[in-house]
Design an enzyme around this catalytic site. Structure first.
Site, PDB file in Angstrom:
ATOM      1  NE  ARG A   1      -3.821  -1.750  -0.177  1.00 62.22           N
ATOM      2  CZ  ARG A   1      -4.965  -2.177   0.769  1.00 62.22           C
ATOM      3  NH1 ARG A   1      -5.159  -1.643   1.556  1.00 62.22           N
ATOM      4  NH2 ARG A   1      -5.724  -3.349   0.441  1.00 62.22           N
TER       5      ARG A   1
ATOM      6  NE  ARG B   1      -7.872   3.848   2.579  1.00 63.49           N
ATOM      7  CZ  ARG B   1      -8.745   3.108   3.246  1.00 63.49           C
ATOM      8  NH1 ARG B   1      -9.771   3.388   3.566  1.00 63.49           N
ATOM      9  NH2 ARG B   1      -8.404   2.035   3.681  1.00 63.49           N
TER      10      ARG B   1
ATOM     11  NE  ARG C   1     -10.749   5.872  -3.286  1.00 67.64           N
ATOM     12  CZ  ARG C   1     -12.006   6.064  -3.236  1.00 67.64           C
ATOM     13  NH1 ARG C   1     -12.690   6.707  -3.886  1.00 67.64           N
ATOM     14  NH2 ARG C   1     -12.531   5.466  -2.047  1.00 67.64           N
TER      15      ARG C   1
ATOM     16  CG  ASP D   1      -8.531  -4.561  -4.247  1.00 67.01           C
ATOM     17  OD1 ASP D   1      -8.144  -4.006  -3.347  1.00 67.01           O
ATOM     18  OD2 ASP D   1      -9.149  -5.669  -3.990  1.00 67.01           O
TER      19      ASP D   1
ATOM     20  CE1 TYR E   1     -11.959  -8.878   2.092  1.00 64.62           C
ATOM     21  CE2 TYR E   1     -10.197  -9.874   1.211  1.00 64.62           C
ATOM     22  CZ  TYR E   1     -10.876  -8.979   2.128  1.00 64.62           C
ATOM     23  OH  TYR E   1     -10.021  -8.266   2.920  1.00 64.62           O
TER      24      TYR E   1
HETATM   25  O1  CP3 Z   1       0.264  -1.796  -2.529  1.00 59.98           O
HETATM   26  C1  CP3 Z   1      -0.463  -0.898  -3.400  1.00 59.98           C
HETATM   27  O2  CP3 Z   1      -0.254   0.295  -3.329  1.00 59.98           O
HETATM   28  C2  CP3 Z   1      -0.938  -1.578  -4.633  1.00 59.98           C
HETATM   29  C3  CP3 Z   1      -2.420  -1.401  -4.491  1.00 59.98           C
HETATM   30  C4  CP3 Z   1      -3.030  -2.362  -3.496  1.00 59.98           C
HETATM   31  C5  CP3 Z   1      -4.474  -2.269  -3.333  1.00 59.98           C
HETATM   32  N1  CP3 Z   1      -5.045  -3.319  -2.832  1.00 59.98           N
HETATM   33  C6  CP3 Z   1      -5.224  -0.949  -3.533  1.00 59.98           C
HETATM   34  C7  CP3 Z   1      -6.372  -0.657  -2.392  1.00 59.98           C
HETATM   35  C8  CP3 Z   1      -2.956  -3.732  -3.281  1.00 59.98           C
HETATM   36  C9  CP3 Z   1      -1.742  -4.616  -3.091  1.00 59.98           C
HETATM   37  C10 CP3 Z   1      -4.053  -4.321  -2.594  1.00 59.98           C
HETATM   38  C11 CP3 Z   1      -4.166  -5.882  -2.199  1.00 59.98           C
HETATM   39  C12 CP3 Z   1      -5.388  -5.910  -1.357  1.00 59.98           C
HETATM   40  N2  CP3 Z   1      -6.760  -5.767  -1.480  1.00 59.98           N
HETATM   41  C13 CP3 Z   1      -5.478  -7.087  -0.349  1.00 59.98           C
HETATM   42  C14 CP3 Z   1      -4.086  -7.792   0.097  1.00 59.98           C
HETATM   43  C15 CP3 Z   1      -3.320  -6.980   0.610  1.00 59.98           C
HETATM   44  C16 CP3 Z   1      -3.678  -6.598   2.295  1.00 59.98           C
HETATM   45  O3  CP3 Z   1      -4.212  -5.667   2.465  1.00 59.98           O
HETATM   46  O4  CP3 Z   1      -3.514  -7.834   2.909  1.00 59.98           O
HETATM   47  C17 CP3 Z   1      -6.656  -7.086   0.021  1.00 59.98           C
HETATM   48  C18 CP3 Z   1      -7.074  -7.904   1.256  1.00 59.98           C
HETATM   49  C19 CP3 Z   1      -7.554  -6.397  -0.689  1.00 59.98           C
HETATM   50  C20 CP3 Z   1      -9.050  -6.169  -0.402  1.00 59.98           C
HETATM   51  C21 CP3 Z   1      -9.254  -4.736  -0.036  1.00 59.98           C
HETATM   52  N3  CP3 Z   1      -9.053  -3.687  -0.865  1.00 59.98           N
HETATM   53  C22 CP3 Z   1      -9.442  -4.081   1.298  1.00 59.98           C
HETATM   54  C23 CP3 Z   1      -9.554  -4.862   2.507  1.00 59.98           C
HETATM   55  C24 CP3 Z   1      -9.694  -2.758   0.881  1.00 59.98           C
HETATM   56  C25 CP3 Z   1     -10.166  -1.768   2.087  1.00 59.98           C
HETATM   57  C26 CP3 Z   1      -9.116  -1.646   3.242  1.00 59.98           C
HETATM   58  C27 CP3 Z   1      -7.979  -1.183   3.184  1.00 59.98           C
HETATM   59  O5  CP3 Z   1      -7.013  -1.469   3.744  1.00 59.98           O
HETATM   60  O6  CP3 Z   1      -7.846   0.106   2.223  1.00 59.98           O
HETATM   61  C28 CP3 Z   1      -9.327  -2.437  -0.265  1.00 59.98           C
HETATM   62  C29 CP3 Z   1      -9.575  -1.307  -0.747  1.00 59.98           C
HETATM   63  C30 CP3 Z   1      -8.156  -0.639  -1.301  1.00 59.98           C
HETATM   64  N4  CP3 Z   1      -7.348  -1.385  -2.206  1.00 59.98           N
HETATM   65  C31 CP3 Z   1      -7.674   0.674  -1.210  1.00 59.98           C
HETATM   66  C32 CP3 Z   1      -6.401   0.658  -1.847  1.00 59.98           C
HETATM   67  C33 CP3 Z   1      -5.657   1.859  -2.122  1.00 59.98           C
HETATM   68  C34 CP3 Z   1      -8.326   1.735  -0.592  1.00 59.98           C
HETATM   69  C35 CP3 Z   1      -9.153   2.255  -1.297  1.00 59.98           C
HETATM   70  C36 CP3 Z   1      -9.771   3.697  -1.149  1.00 59.98           C
HETATM   71  O7  CP3 Z   1     -10.705   3.733  -0.080  1.00 59.98           O
HETATM   72  O8  CP3 Z   1      -9.054   4.425  -1.835  1.00 59.98           O
END
Ligand code: CP3
Length: 338
Positions: free
Chosen positions: A22, A26, A35, A71, A148
């Site tokens: 990440r 955010r 966003r 994602d 999920y």
């Molecule tokens: O690392 C990076 O910057 C690459 C982008 C990336 C995202 N999701 C963007 C994202 C990566 C590698 C992921 C993987 C992902 N997505 C995982 C595995 C990584 C982990 O956290 O264990 C999982 C479980 C998800 C599913 C997911 N997507 C969740 C649980 C969430 C919301 C909670 C959170 O931690 O943000 C998302 C949304 C998401 N995916 C966001 C981002 C930047 C936030 C979205 C927003 O509100 O802008």
């Protein structure tokens, strides 16, 4: 070869390569600005915007690898499960799978048709990076994706997923086999589009007993890892995996991702030094004063002892509350730049 890729292969490097999960997210004001205009799925489906978000931290932080902005749930959208990202709650699956009948009804996924925007963004990023740092692709591992689909969203106890696994092994197998095929297609598509390494996220697998992991998850994770295009390093990551490390190693991967609940030195000894490791600073430490960040980062570098095959990372993603300056400080500390 770039130090990040050398470390994946356990070749010596002049410094410990660092990137952060990440790293685009955010905590970055530039991301929040984008966003404000685009929903999360809209942003993912816009290759130019996704490429821009991917590149932000490379210029801003000086990390040694970029990770494509996408994602793990994107390839599941065409299954017809009603994927949404609602504000503040994370992902929601409107039609969760609770029975063998639900699993059998699942639509097939044509990966090229499902996520063309991810593959297009990868091409744009590779061109913009022009070899500066490698680009990492990623996907969810079958268990984490299943969690999920069955729970309907994030969970703390995974009771629906575990009930399906224990009470209806045939439905569980059917679901996991579908997810293996989707995940292999998603990762190989990213590799074909230009990713130079991939990370398999089994983020929530730490909820399982070793016995359940061995019987109901390991064979599918291994099938994913064995189905990937050869020659591309694979990072196999999970959280809460202190009880599963040897089994994760058995499933495969060139690099095992560690979270902060394990001592890196001890975990690496348990895995054996024939595999690389990634980790493992607690993301919460990035909220502390830079002196404390430096102290804890240094302690991790000392546990790794300069052995080839350590990639510095957080134990999980950067928290939204993190001051961006602290993230840049961490990268400088690890890279030992003044
Ligand atoms: O690392 C990076 O910057 C690459 C982008 C990336 C995202 N999701 C963007 C994202 C990566 C590698 C992921 C993987 C992902 N997505 C995982 C595995 C990584 C982990 O956290 O264990 C999982 C479980 C998800 C599913 C997911 N997507 C969740 C649980 C969430 C919301 C909670 C959170 O931690 O943000 C998302 C949304 C998401 N995916 C966001 C981002 C930047 C936030 C979205 C927003 O509100 O802008």
């Amino acid at each position: 070869m770039h130090p990040f890729l050398k470390a994946c292969r356990r070749e010596p490097t002049d410094f410990t390569p660092v990137w952060l999960m990440r790293q685009a997210g955010r905590y970055l004001p530039e991301y929040r600005k984008l966003r404000a205009r685009l929903g999360f799925l809209e942003l993912c489906k816009n290759p130019e915007a996704a490429a821009e978000v991917t590149l932000l931290p490379v210029d801003r932080l000086g990390v040694d690898a970029a990770i494509i902005f996408a994602d793990i749930l994107l390839p599941l959208e065409p299954m017809g499960v009603g994927l949404e990202f609602s504000k503040g709650e994370g992902p929601v699956i409107r039609n969760p799978l609770r029975s063998g009948e639900d699993v059998r009804r699942l639509g097939a996924v044509d990966i090229q048709a499902a996520v063309p925007f991810v593959f297009e963004a990868i091409g744009l990023v590779r061109r913009a990076l022009d070899g500066r740092v490698p680009l990492i692709g990623f996907a969810g591992a079958p268990f984490t994706l299943a969690s999920y689909l069955v729970e309907g969203g994030p969970s703390s106890d995974y009771l629906h997923a575990k009930r399906l696994m224990h009470d209806d092994p045939a439905a569980w197998r059917g679901l996991m086999e579908k997810l293996v095929s989707i995940t292999v297609g998603y990762l190989n598509g990213q590799i074909a589009a230009g990713c130079e390494a991939v990370q398999l996220f089994d983020s929530w697998v730490g909820t399982l007993s070793p016995e359940d992991y061995r019987a109901s998850v390991l064979p599918y994770t291994r099938a994913v890892l064995q189905g990937l295009t050869p020659g591309i390093p694979v990072i196999h990551f999970g959280t809460g995996t202190a009880g599963l490390l040897e089994l994760m190693r058995e499933a495969g991967g060139d690099v095992i991702g560690l979270d902060w609940r394990v001592d890196l030195g001890e975990a690496w000894r348990r895995l054996g030094h024939g595999v690389a490791v990634q980790g493992n600073l607690d993301p919460a430490v990035l909220l502390a004063r830079p002196a404390e960040i430096g102290r804890q980062a240094q302690a991790i570098l000392e546990l790794a002892a300069g052995r080839p095959g350590h990639i510095f990372n957080l134990g999980h993603g950067v928290l939204p509350e993190t001051p961006p300056g602290h993230v840049a400080d961490l990268v400088r500390i690890v890279r030992r730049r003044p």
